[in-house]
Design a protein around this motif. Sequence first.
Motif, PDB file in Angstrom:
ATOM      1  N   ALA A  16      14.970  33.791 -23.740  1.00  0.00           N
ATOM      2  CA  ALA A  16      15.580  32.543 -24.178  1.00  0.00           C
ATOM      3  C   ALA A  16      16.839  32.826 -24.974  1.00  0.00           C
ATOM      4  CB  ALA A  16      14.582  31.750 -25.034  1.00  0.00           C
ATOM      5  N   GLY A  17      17.886  32.076 -24.701  1.00  0.00           N
ATOM      6  CA  GLY A  17      19.136  32.236 -25.415  1.00  0.00           C
ATOM      7  C   GLY A  17      20.066  33.264 -24.800  1.00  0.00           C
ATOM      8  N   ALA A  18      19.622  33.950 -23.755  1.00  0.00           N
ATOM      9  CA  ALA A  18      20.478  34.954 -23.119  1.00  0.00           C
ATOM     10  C   ALA A  18      21.628  34.266 -22.386  1.00  0.00           C
ATOM     11  CB  ALA A  18      19.657  35.781 -22.141  1.00  0.00           C
ATOM     12  N   THR A  19      22.730  35.006 -22.239  1.00  0.00           N
ATOM     13  CA  THR A  19      23.904  34.463 -21.575  1.00  0.00           C
ATOM     14  C   THR A  19      23.697  34.438 -20.060  1.00  0.00           C
ATOM     15  OG1 THR A  19      25.307  35.340 -23.323  1.00  0.00           O
ATOM     16  CG2 THR A  19      26.381  34.742 -21.255  1.00  0.00           C
ATOM     17  N   PRO A  20      23.950  33.304 -19.390  1.00  0.00           N
ATOM     18  CA  PRO A  20      23.733  33.243 -17.951  1.00  0.00           C
ATOM     19  C   PRO A  20      24.796  34.001 -17.176  1.00  0.00           C
ATOM     20  CG  PRO A  20      24.683  31.188 -18.720  1.00  0.00           C
ATOM     21  CD  PRO A  20      24.401  32.020 -19.940  1.00  0.00           C
ATOM     22  N   GLU A  21      24.369  34.797 -16.224  1.00  0.00           N
ATOM     23  CA  GLU A  21      25.282  35.495 -15.328  1.00  0.00           C
ATOM     24  C   GLU A  21      25.461  34.646 -14.078  1.00  0.00           C
ATOM     25  OE1 GLU A  21      24.083  38.919 -12.647  1.00  0.00           O
ATOM     26  OE2 GLU A  21      25.113  39.989 -14.246  1.00  0.00           O
ATOM     27  N   GLN A  22      26.693  34.328 -13.730  1.00  0.00           N
ATOM     28  CA  GLN A  22      26.980  33.484 -12.576  1.00  0.00           C
ATOM     29  C   GLN A  22      27.370  34.371 -11.399  1.00  0.00           C
ATOM     30  OE1 GLN A  22      30.131  30.934 -13.876  1.00  0.00           O
ATOM     31  NE2 GLN A  22      29.036  30.196 -15.664  1.00  0.00           N
ATOM     32  N   SER A  23      26.578  34.303 -10.340  1.00  0.00           N
ATOM     33  CA  SER A  23      26.854  35.091  -9.148  1.00  0.00           C
ATOM     34  C   SER A  23      27.531  34.209  -8.109  1.00  0.00           C
ATOM     35  CB  SER A  23      25.543  35.652  -8.583  1.00  0.00           C
ATOM     36  OG  SER A  23      25.775  36.374  -7.404  1.00  0.00           O
ATOM     37  N   HIS A  24      28.699  34.631  -7.627  1.00  0.00           N
ATOM     38  CA  HIS A  24      29.489  33.832  -6.698  1.00  0.00           C
ATOM     39  C   HIS A  24      29.533  34.527  -5.332  1.00  0.00           C
ATOM     40  CE1 HIS A  24      31.217  31.079  -9.779  1.00  0.00           C
ATOM     41  NE2 HIS A  24      30.915  32.108 -10.560  1.00  0.00           N
ATOM     42  N   PRO A  25      28.952  33.928  -4.314  1.00  0.00           N
ATOM     43  CA  PRO A  25      28.870  34.558  -2.991  1.00  0.00           C
ATOM     44  C   PRO A  25      30.183  34.470  -2.207  1.00  0.00           C
ATOM     45  CG  PRO A  25      27.844  32.403  -2.925  1.00  0.00           C
ATOM     46  CD  PRO A  25      28.247  32.628  -4.360  1.00  0.00           C
ATOM     47  N   VAL A  26      31.202  35.156  -2.699  1.00  0.00           N
ATOM     48  CA  VAL A  26      32.509  35.090  -2.050  1.00  0.00           C
ATOM     49  C   VAL A  26      32.495  35.715  -0.653  1.00  0.00           C
ATOM     50  CG1 VAL A  26      33.762  35.018  -4.225  1.00  0.00           C
ATOM     51  CG2 VAL A  26      33.257  37.237  -3.166  1.00  0.00           C
ATOM     52  N   GLU A  27      31.492  36.553  -0.371  1.00  0.00           N
ATOM     53  CA  GLU A  27      31.439  37.225   0.921  1.00  0.00           C
ATOM     54  C   GLU A  27      31.429  36.244   2.089  1.00  0.00           C
ATOM     55  OE1 GLU A  27      29.287  39.724  -2.169  1.00  0.00           O
ATOM     56  OE2 GLU A  27      29.422  37.619  -1.608  1.00  0.00           O
ATOM     57  N   ALA A  28      30.907  35.041   1.866  1.00  0.00           N
ATOM     58  CA  ALA A  28      30.834  34.044   2.935  1.00  0.00           C
ATOM     59  C   ALA A  28      32.192  33.420   3.243  1.00  0.00           C
ATOM     60  CB  ALA A  28      29.833  32.947   2.569  1.00  0.00           C
ATOM     61  N   ALA A  29      33.151  33.588   2.347  1.00  0.00           N
ATOM     62  CA  ALA A  29      34.511  33.061   2.536  1.00  0.00           C
ATOM     63  C   ALA A  29      34.540  31.543   2.663  1.00  0.00           C
ATOM     64  CB  ALA A  29      35.180  33.700   3.754  1.00  0.00           C
ATOM     65  N   THR A  30      33.567  30.867   2.066  1.00  0.00           N
ATOM     66  CA  THR A  30      33.522  29.406   2.118  1.00  0.00           C
ATOM     67  C   THR A  30      33.794  28.833   0.730  1.00  0.00           C
ATOM     68  OG1 THR A  30      31.120  29.434   1.747  1.00  0.00           O
ATOM     69  CG2 THR A  30      31.887  29.374   4.031  1.00  0.00           C
ATOM     70  N   GLY A  31      34.503  27.717   0.689  1.00  0.00           N
ATOM     71  CA  GLY A  31      34.759  27.028  -0.572  1.00  0.00           C
ATOM     72  C   GLY A  31      35.902  27.585  -1.382  1.00  0.00           C
ATOM     73  N   LEU A  32      36.489  28.689  -0.968  1.00  0.00           N
ATOM     74  CA  LEU A  32      37.606  29.255  -1.716  1.00  0.00           C
ATOM     75  C   LEU A  32      38.837  28.358  -1.598  1.00  0.00           C
ATOM     76  CD1 LEU A  32      37.281  32.983  -0.583  1.00  0.00           C
ATOM     77  CD2 LEU A  32      36.631  32.042  -2.815  1.00  0.00           C
ATOM     78  N   ASP A  33      39.552  28.206  -2.691  1.00  0.00           N
ATOM     79  CA  ASP A  33      40.801  27.443  -2.713  1.00  0.00           C
ATOM     80  C   ASP A  33      41.933  28.428  -2.406  1.00  0.00           C
ATOM     81  OD1 ASP A  33      42.988  25.856  -3.197  1.00  0.00           O
ATOM     82  OD2 ASP A  33      42.463  25.379  -5.276  1.00  0.00           O
ATOM     83  N   LEU A  34      42.366  28.450  -1.156  1.00  0.00           N
ATOM     84  CA  LEU A  34      43.305  29.460  -0.701  1.00  0.00           C
ATOM     85  C   LEU A  34      44.736  29.050  -1.004  1.00  0.00           C
ATOM     86  CD1 LEU A  34      41.681  30.241   2.773  1.00  0.00           C
ATOM     87  CD2 LEU A  34      41.201  31.300   0.545  1.00  0.00           C
ATOM     88  N   ARG A  35      45.461  29.914  -1.684  1.00  0.00           N
ATOM     89  CA  ARG A  35      46.857  29.672  -2.009  1.00  0.00           C
ATOM     90  C   ARG A  35      47.709  30.770  -1.362  1.00  0.00           C
ATOM     91  NH1 ARG A  35      47.182  25.814  -6.189  1.00  0.00           N
ATOM     92  NH2 ARG A  35      45.140  24.788  -6.264  1.00  0.00           N
ATOM     93  N   ASN A  36      48.234  30.437  -0.200  1.00  0.00           N
ATOM     94  CA  ASN A  36      49.107  31.342   0.551  1.00  0.00           C
ATOM     95  C   ASN A  36      48.403  32.599   1.042  1.00  0.00           C
ATOM     96  OD1 ASN A  36      51.372  29.602   0.001  1.00  0.00           O
ATOM     97  ND2 ASN A  36      51.446  30.500  -2.044  1.00  0.00           N
ATOM     98  N   VAL A  37      47.097  32.502   1.256  1.00  0.00           N
ATOM     99  CA  VAL A  37      46.333  33.611   1.826  1.00  0.00           C
ATOM    100  C   VAL A  37      45.413  33.096   2.921  1.00  0.00           C
ATOM    101  CG1 VAL A  37      46.379  34.999  -0.286  1.00  0.00           C
ATOM    102  CG2 VAL A  37      44.487  33.411   0.099  1.00  0.00           C
ATOM    103  N   LEU A  38      44.915  34.020   3.737  1.00  0.00           N
ATOM    104  CA  LEU A  38      43.908  33.742   4.755  1.00  0.00           C
ATOM    105  C   LEU A  38      42.653  34.518   4.385  1.00  0.00           C
ATOM    106  CD1 LEU A  38      46.135  34.187   7.946  1.00  0.00           C
ATOM    107  CD2 LEU A  38      45.662  32.066   6.683  1.00  0.00           C
ATOM    108  N   ALA A  39      41.489  33.889   4.489  1.00  0.00           N
ATOM    109  CA  ALA A  39      40.229  34.525   4.114  1.00  0.00           C
ATOM    110  C   ALA A  39      39.208  34.386   5.236  1.00  0.00           C
ATOM    111  CB  ALA A  39      39.681  33.906   2.835  1.00  0.00           C
ATOM    112  N   THR A  40      38.533  35.474   5.543  1.00  0.00           N
ATOM    113  CA  THR A  40      37.491  35.462   6.570  1.00  0.00           C
ATOM    114  C   THR A  40      36.301  36.291   6.090  1.00  0.00           C
ATOM    115  OG1 THR A  40      38.533  37.363   7.666  1.00  0.00           O
ATOM    116  CG2 THR A  40      39.067  35.167   8.518  1.00  0.00           C
ATOM    117  N   SER A  41      35.106  35.881   6.492  1.00  0.00           N
ATOM    118  CA  SER A  41      33.915  36.680   6.220  1.00  0.00           C
ATOM    119  C   SER A  41      33.950  37.895   7.135  1.00  0.00           C
ATOM    120  CB  SER A  41      32.651  35.853   6.461  1.00  0.00           C
ATOM    121  OG  SER A  41      31.498  36.594   6.124  1.00  0.00           O
ATOM    122  N   SER A  42      33.720  39.065   6.567  1.00  0.00           N
ATOM    123  CA  SER A  42      33.925  40.290   7.333  1.00  0.00           C
ATOM    124  C   SER A  42      32.989  41.387   6.830  1.00  0.00           C
ATOM    125  CB  SER A  42      35.394  40.728   7.192  1.00  0.00           C
ATOM    126  OG  SER A  42      35.667  41.891   7.927  1.00  0.00           O
TER     127      SER A  42
END
Length: 222
Positions: A16-42
């Motif tokens: 209790a009281g521990a800091t939450p670690e947020q894991s972000h599944p970027v490997e799927a290449a979904t939901g990313l806000d792309l700014r002048n880049v192309l992203a694909t799951s690979s």
Amino acid sequence: MLAPSVVLTLLVGGTAGATPEQSHPVEAATGLDLRNVLATSSEHKGLKAVRIIEAPGQHAETIAIVPDSSFGDGTIELELAGQVRAGAAGGARGFVGVAFRVDPKSLAYDCFYLRPENGRVDDQLRRNHSAQYISHPDFTWDRLRKEQPGVYESYVDLEPGAWTRVRIVVKGGDARLFVHGVEQPTLVVTDMKRPATRGSVALWIGPGTEAFFRNLTITPAR
């Protein structure tokens, strides 16, 4: 209710009281806000990852903003790999890194990045430029190098295309870059150029780069 792109797990065995670690599944290449880049799951060297390259044209910034990644102080950890993309200009170095405290509207941010092509060359000056801090848009690498040579960059052993473990620790105006899981930082910045604020985390690449990212976690400071 938590956004689907964020999975929260408690550190220290769920105490209790521990800091939450947020894991972000970027490997799927979904939901990313792309700014002048192309992203694909690979895959890269047998591991699932998101592959990021520049979009056609010339751009001042090339980032993929991670959704639900609000960050002020804390720790960012991930694995990344960068290499020169086929057909890139001669000055390409496989630039790959992480931007943080990103303002999605103005695209102002702080950033640590690596130049993998510099890590093992027979040129000590280039080796000394293997790791870099910048603050976009005002404090570019060339401005910082000109005004305070050697202060915002340092040497670290790197190989182009190799998976590299990176940890960034941020507190107020202080940021530290750790590479390869070592205890001591590769680069220490005690005077970040933007005011301490909250913003997003983004996957960052530079010109002529093919980059891969995986295993992104963000741990906010208590």
